[in-house]
Enzyme design. Sequence first.
Site, PDB file in Angstrom:
ATOM      1  N   GLY A  48      25.280 -41.887  -9.553  1.00 60.84           N
ATOM      2  CA  GLY A  48      23.841 -41.683  -9.744  1.00 60.84           C
ATOM      3  C   GLY A  48      23.345 -42.564 -10.873  1.00 60.84           C
ATOM      4  O   GLY A  48      23.819 -42.447 -12.003  1.00 60.84           O
TER       5      GLY A  48
ATOM      6  N   GLY B 227      19.629 -43.450 -12.115  1.00 60.60           N
ATOM      7  CA  GLY B 227      18.171 -43.383 -11.982  1.00 60.60           C
ATOM      8  C   GLY B 227      17.584 -42.334 -11.056  1.00 60.60           C
ATOM      9  O   GLY B 227      16.362 -42.293 -10.921  1.00 60.60           O
TER      10      GLY B 227
ATOM     11  N   CYS C 111      14.583 -39.312 -15.479  1.00 58.55           N
ATOM     12  CA  CYS C 111      15.121 -40.669 -15.654  1.00 58.55           C
ATOM     13  C   CYS C 111      14.044 -41.724 -15.454  1.00 58.55           C
ATOM     14  O   CYS C 111      13.218 -41.607 -14.552  1.00 58.55           O
ATOM     15  CB  CYS C 111      16.199 -40.964 -14.616  1.00 58.55           C
TER      16      CYS C 111
ATOM     17  N   ASP D  98      25.305 -36.989  -8.906  1.00 49.69           N
ATOM     18  CA  ASP D  98      24.679 -36.646 -10.182  1.00 49.69           C
ATOM     19  C   ASP D  98      23.203 -37.045 -10.232  1.00 49.69           C
ATOM     20  O   ASP D  98      22.875 -38.219 -10.333  1.00 49.69           O
ATOM     21  CB  ASP D  98      25.468 -37.348 -11.301  1.00 49.69           C
ATOM     22  N   GLY D  99      22.333 -36.030 -10.172  1.00 52.65           N
ATOM     23  CA  GLY D  99      20.911 -36.269 -10.399  1.00 52.65           C
ATOM     24  C   GLY D  99      20.080 -36.276  -9.128  1.00 52.65           C
ATOM     25  O   GLY D  99      20.561 -36.557  -8.031  1.00 52.65           O
ATOM     26  N   GLY D 100      18.810 -35.922  -9.306  1.00 54.22           N
ATOM     27  CA  GLY D 100      17.849 -36.013  -8.211  1.00 54.22           C
ATOM     28  C   GLY D 100      17.789 -34.795  -7.306  1.00 54.22           C
ATOM     29  O   GLY D 100      16.997 -34.761  -6.372  1.00 54.22           O
TER      30      GLY D 100
ATOM     31  N   GLY E 177      15.518 -36.278 -21.062  1.00 58.01           N
ATOM     32  CA  GLY E 177      16.578 -37.188 -20.655  1.00 58.01           C
ATOM     33  C   GLY E 177      17.463 -37.509 -21.840  1.00 58.01           C
ATOM     34  O   GLY E 177      16.972 -37.560 -22.973  1.00 58.01           O
TER      35      GLY E 177
ATOM     36  N   ARG F 250      25.493 -43.641 -24.996  1.00 61.22           N
ATOM     37  CA  ARG F 250      25.516 -43.486 -23.543  1.00 61.22           C
ATOM     38  C   ARG F 250      24.704 -44.592 -22.860  1.00 61.22           C
ATOM     39  O   ARG F 250      24.947 -44.965 -21.733  1.00 61.22           O
ATOM     40  CB  ARG F 250      24.920 -42.108 -23.254  1.00 61.22           C
TER      41      ARG F 250
ATOM     42  N   GLU G 183      15.273 -44.705 -21.668  1.00 60.45           N
ATOM     43  CA  GLU G 183      15.438 -44.681 -20.207  1.00 60.45           C
ATOM     44  C   GLU G 183      15.264 -43.261 -19.677  1.00 60.45           C
ATOM     45  O   GLU G 183      15.808 -42.906 -18.632  1.00 60.45           O
ATOM     46  CB  GLU G 183      16.815 -45.239 -19.823  1.00 60.45           C
TER      47      GLU G 183
HETATM   48  P1  XMP Z   1      18.210 -33.993 -12.597  1.00 61.43           P
HETATM   49  O1  XMP Z   1      17.472 -34.664 -11.479  1.00 61.43           O
HETATM   50  O2  XMP Z   1      19.129 -32.936 -12.131  1.00 61.43           O
HETATM   51  O3  XMP Z   1      19.125 -35.153 -13.205  1.00 61.43           O
HETATM   52  O4  XMP Z   1      17.270 -33.531 -13.665  1.00 61.43           O
HETATM   53  C1  XMP Z   1      20.060 -34.929 -14.216  1.00 61.43           C
HETATM   54  C2  XMP Z   1      20.909 -36.177 -14.405  1.00 61.43           C
HETATM   55  O5  XMP Z   1      20.116 -37.274 -14.876  1.00 61.43           O
HETATM   56  C3  XMP Z   1      20.932 -38.161 -15.650  1.00 61.43           C
HETATM   57  N1  XMP Z   1      20.236 -38.394 -16.913  1.00 61.43           N
HETATM   58  C4  XMP Z   1      19.478 -39.488 -17.152  1.00 61.43           C
HETATM   59  N2  XMP Z   1      19.264 -40.596 -16.426  1.00 61.43           N
HETATM   60  N3  XMP Z   1      17.833 -41.407 -18.127  1.00 61.43           N
HETATM   61  C5  XMP Z   1      18.442 -41.588 -16.932  1.00 61.43           C
HETATM   62  O6  XMP Z   1      18.223 -42.613 -16.269  1.00 61.43           O
HETATM   63  C6  XMP Z   1      18.001 -40.309 -18.914  1.00 61.43           C
HETATM   64  O7  XMP Z   1      17.434 -40.194 -19.988  1.00 61.43           O
HETATM   65  C7  XMP Z   1      18.883 -39.307 -18.400  1.00 61.43           C
HETATM   66  N4  XMP Z   1      19.319 -38.130 -18.919  1.00 61.43           N
HETATM   67  C8  XMP Z   1      20.131 -37.588 -17.966  1.00 61.43           C
HETATM   68  C9  XMP Z   1      22.266 -37.492 -15.836  1.00 61.43           C
HETATM   69  O8  XMP Z   1      23.172 -38.111 -14.955  1.00 61.43           O
HETATM   70  C10 XMP Z   1      21.986 -36.052 -15.471  1.00 61.43           C
HETATM   71  O9  XMP Z   1      23.118 -35.351 -15.011  1.00 61.43           O
END
Ligand code: XMP
Length: 521
Positions: A337, A339, A344, A377-379, A425, A439, A454
């Site tokens: 994942g 973005g 993000c 991871d994420g989205g 984030g 990170r 980011e």
């Molecule tokens: P969700 O969609 O569940 O995503 O809120 C959580 C995941 O987002 C990642 N993460 C980030 N990605 N900038 C990014 O591009 C950020 O500041 C950031 N903080 C977290 C991370 O993989 C997390 O599990």
Amino acid sequence: MAATRISNLDETFYQPADKFFPANHKTGLTFDDITLATLYSEILPRDTQLDTVLTEQLCLNIPVISSDMDTVTESRMAIAMAINGGLGLIHYNMPEKQQLSEVSRVKFHVQGLIQEPIQVSPDQFIGDVLKLIEQKKFGFSTFPVVDDKGRLVGLLSGHVVKPRYAAKKVSDALTPRKQVHSITKKELGKDPIARADKFFTEHIGIHKLLVVDDEDNLHGLITLSDVERIQLERKAQFKPARDAQFRLLCGAAVSATRNAFGELDRERILTHVGGLVERGVDVVAVSTAHGHSKGVGDTVKVLRDAFPKLPIIAGNVTSAAGVQYLADCGANAIKVGQGPGSICTTRMVAGVGIPQMTALYVCQRAAAKKKVAVLADGGITKSGDIVKAMTLSQAVICGGIFAGCTEAPGEVVEISGKMYKHYRGMGSLAAMKSGSAARYGHEKSDATRKLAAEGIEALKEVCGSVDRVLAQLIGGIQSGMGYLGAKNLDELRQKARYIRVSPAGQREAAPHDVVELKTGN
Ligand code: XMP
């Protein structure tokens, strides 16, 4: 049987992953861009199994992990996740020593025992206690009373915590020590809940049992309602995720820490992870925004050499080469994942990242060759996204979905009568300043250069307990599996067939052309 025969028409329109994704290789696709086709089923949702294997030593009873973010996972969240059969990854935006204590809290958590109950002192006024309840929005009003040495002196019962007694001192209103029921830690034995259950049965009308040591120092509180809830949960379908010693599972994130010369600080990383291992951590996650990089690879190699059996998660990547690289370095599970997260901005700021379903397909096929797991991871914003993600991964990692839960770190704020929690984030300016800059390849102390954020800082509406949120998500995953006739996650992966959805199809998928009275959740 006619019902199980797949017609040619279906095969033309609804394609398995190995046909569908290569056929769509020119467009990055995410959850809402696709939908899954149903199949003949003899499987009832409630009979589906959700256990998943991340590594030989690490199995979860539900495929859901809470993100290593400073507004999502500390010990409270990790405990709740593990109790529900999942896993929490404790974030690293805190001093290393504190992260060790957070892991210990999870590993030594005795379910049902409130280990640090909110206490009051005999010198306080009832009015002070009422203010505390109001400020912290406590849903309870009975408190153990302890002296300045931590010794139990009585119990302040909810019956006397009333505005009418505001001017009275706690010492004048408490139930004295002699009349308060207590038990020593030793007496609780190996199964504290069974012991407490017996106690409550034998003591009619008593709802609170205080836990003390031989010097009468307070060590915890067990309530009848918690014991009754846990006894019910013991019959539940999804058991807590535990290690071989019956302790809850816990993960912790670490970064590719560098020394003053910009080199990987091997010694510091090894000392810290050594400490985590001593505390019983079950998995460490080398968490960065760009996992296909020398710093992350070298960190994984250092850890793999020093801790041959420790399950290691590493990431994040979105390419087959990235998966191969981290697997070759020694990682067991790869976070996929870049973005997609709700907070993000990597894709906007850096112009990189791949929509999540395409990234998962590419990474999953590379991971299968290397025999490592993929973590999506994420989205994830709804259970349907998890069903889609699970067709190409071994578990999902969620941040936003849990950030409004009671167990997430941070205070509740009230805005125009609605309750919210902060969610940010790890690449937001505020989070990077608190420690997560590495990170994103920045130095926290880099005052001469502006950090390029980011991620954003946001609010999530308060949504109750993790139990409640997970119950909804699990129900949805099980429904999805029922529609595909999949009795477990392996079968879900084998049976999934996809089709793209037009923008009109996406609108059709959500409630439309009605005035919504109640949301589905
Ligand atoms: P969700 O969609 O569940 O995503 O809120 C959580 C995941 O987002 C990642 N993460 C980030 N990605 N900038 C990014 O591009 C950020 O500041 C950031 N903080 C977290 C991370 O993989 C997390 O599990």
